[in-house]
Design a protein around this motif. Structure first.
Motif, PDB file in Angstrom:
ATOM      1  N   ASP A  42      38.957  44.909  38.847  1.00 20.81           N
ATOM      2  CA  ASP A  42      39.971  44.123  38.484  1.00 20.81           C
ATOM      3  C   ASP A  42      40.103  42.741  39.143  1.00 20.81           C
ATOM      4  OD1 ASP A  42      40.564  45.957  36.329  1.00 20.81           O
ATOM      5  OD2 ASP A  42      41.932  47.094  37.596  1.00 20.81           O
ATOM      6  N   GLY A  43      38.896  42.140  39.470  1.00 20.16           N
ATOM      7  CA  GLY A  43      39.038  40.841  40.272  1.00 20.16           C
ATOM      8  C   GLY A  43      39.173  40.819  41.699  1.00 20.16           C
ATOM      9  N   LYS A  61      40.221  53.997  47.519  1.00 17.63           N
ATOM     10  CA  LYS A  61      39.141  53.416  46.822  1.00 17.63           C
ATOM     11  C   LYS A  61      39.862  53.628  45.171  1.00 17.63           C
ATOM     12  CE  LYS A  61      35.649  52.862  49.496  1.00 17.63           C
ATOM     13  NZ  LYS A  61      35.756  51.912  50.261  1.00 17.63           N
ATOM     14  N   PRO A  62      39.765  52.550  44.433  1.00 16.83           N
ATOM     15  CA  PRO A  62      40.129  52.950  42.682  1.00 16.83           C
ATOM     16  C   PRO A  62      39.221  53.670  42.270  1.00 16.83           C
ATOM     17  CG  PRO A  62      38.938  50.680  43.210  1.00 16.83           C
ATOM     18  CD  PRO A  62      39.103  51.159  44.517  1.00 16.83           C
ATOM     19  N   ASP A  76      31.833  42.536  37.501  1.00 12.61           N
ATOM     20  CA  ASP A  76      33.051  42.534  37.565  1.00 12.61           C
ATOM     21  C   ASP A  76      33.651  43.837  36.658  1.00 12.61           C
ATOM     22  OD1 ASP A  76      35.739  41.649  38.078  1.00 12.61           O
ATOM     23  OD2 ASP A  76      35.807  40.242  36.181  1.00 12.61           O
ATOM     24  N   LEU A  77      34.051  44.856  37.295  1.00  8.71           N
ATOM     25  CA  LEU A  77      34.651  45.964  36.435  1.00  8.71           C
ATOM     26  C   LEU A  77      35.966  45.937  36.372  1.00  8.71           C
ATOM     27  CD1 LEU A  77      32.620  48.794  39.049  1.00  8.71           C
ATOM     28  CD2 LEU A  77      31.659  47.288  37.151  1.00  8.71           C
ATOM     29  N   THR A  78      36.320  46.511  35.171  1.00  9.76           N
ATOM     30  CA  THR A  78      37.802  46.488  34.994  1.00  9.76           C
ATOM     31  C   THR A  78      38.396  48.083  34.556  1.00  9.76           C
ATOM     32  OG1 THR A  78      37.466  46.260  32.492  1.00  9.76           O
ATOM     33  CG2 THR A  78      37.551  44.256  33.886  1.00  9.76           C
ATOM     34  N   SER A  79      39.584  48.306  34.900  1.00  6.40           N
ATOM     35  CA  SER A  79      39.956  49.542  34.661  1.00  6.40           C
ATOM     36  C   SER A  79      40.267  49.620  33.061  1.00  6.40           C
ATOM     37  CB  SER A  79      41.391  49.706  35.613  1.00  6.40           C
ATOM     38  OG  SER A  79      42.124  48.729  35.243  1.00  6.40           O
ATOM     39  N   LYS A  80      40.443  48.550  32.745  1.00  6.65           N
ATOM     40  CA  LYS A  80      40.693  48.761  30.842  1.00  6.65           C
ATOM     41  C   LYS A  80      39.452  48.940  30.145  1.00  6.65           C
ATOM     42  CE  LYS A  80      45.037  46.080  31.447  1.00  6.65           C
ATOM     43  NZ  LYS A  80      44.861  45.068  32.406  1.00  6.65           N
ATOM     44  N   ALA A  81      39.606  49.861  29.302  1.00  8.76           N
ATOM     45  CA  ALA A  81      38.670  50.187  28.225  1.00  8.76           C
ATOM     46  C   ALA A  81      37.985  48.976  27.485  1.00  8.76           C
ATOM     47  CB  ALA A  81      38.674  51.321  27.496  1.00  8.76           C
TER      48      ALA A  81
END
Length: 156
Positions: free
Chosen positions: A42-43, A124-125, A151-156
């Protein structure tokens, strides 16, 4: 007479030993590409996360992110890189980040450790399964230097 025979024997054995293949023979190590990159979630940079490149066949390579989210892969011991070609990429918390001892609130009334799975430290997330055990991430490693940023995101 025996001295001359002994000298011939020493020379013959020396020649034989010098012609035997040594430890410096051909390596069974595949051609490797050097891989570095950055992992963010998430940035924000992820630190202390394990990045694993699993080739279609052969040994995986892994690296750990630093405080800035940067990683470099190691194939084996001090050998840097990973096997060239298609790699499935997994990004997950390090098992070293798991709490080894349960807190008093988590322990059973008789003081034994609970039987549930390890819990990862809350700072840690939680990384979604689509980036680790059910990874959708891939990389095509080429000979030489490679940079793969994730760049990983928490949203699907």
């Amino acid at each position: 007479m025996k001295a001359i025979q002994a000298a011939y024997l020493v020379v013959a054995l020396s020649v034989m030993l010098l012609t035997l293949p040594g430890c410096g023979g051909p390596s069974d190590q595949p051609e490797l590409g050097q891989v570095t990159g950055t992992v963010t979630f998430d940035g924000a940079p992820l630190s202390g996360i394990v990045v694993v490149f699993q080739p279609d066949d052969g040994r995986p390579a892994r690296g750990r992110t630093d405080a800035d989210g940067k990683y470099e892969l190691t194939y084996i011991r001090s050998t840097r890189g990973t096997k060239i070609g298609h790699n499935r990429v997994e990004i997950a918390p390090s098992e070293e980040d798991a709490d080894e001892e349960p807190s008093e609130a988590e322990a059973d009334p008789d003081g034994r450790a609970p039987t549930r799975p390890k819990k990862f430290k809350s700072n840690k997330p939680r990384i979604p399964a689509r980036y680790n055990i059910k990874s959708e991430l891939e990389a095509d490693v080429q000979p030489g230097e490679n940079t793969f940023d994730f760049d990983l995101t928490s949203k699907a």
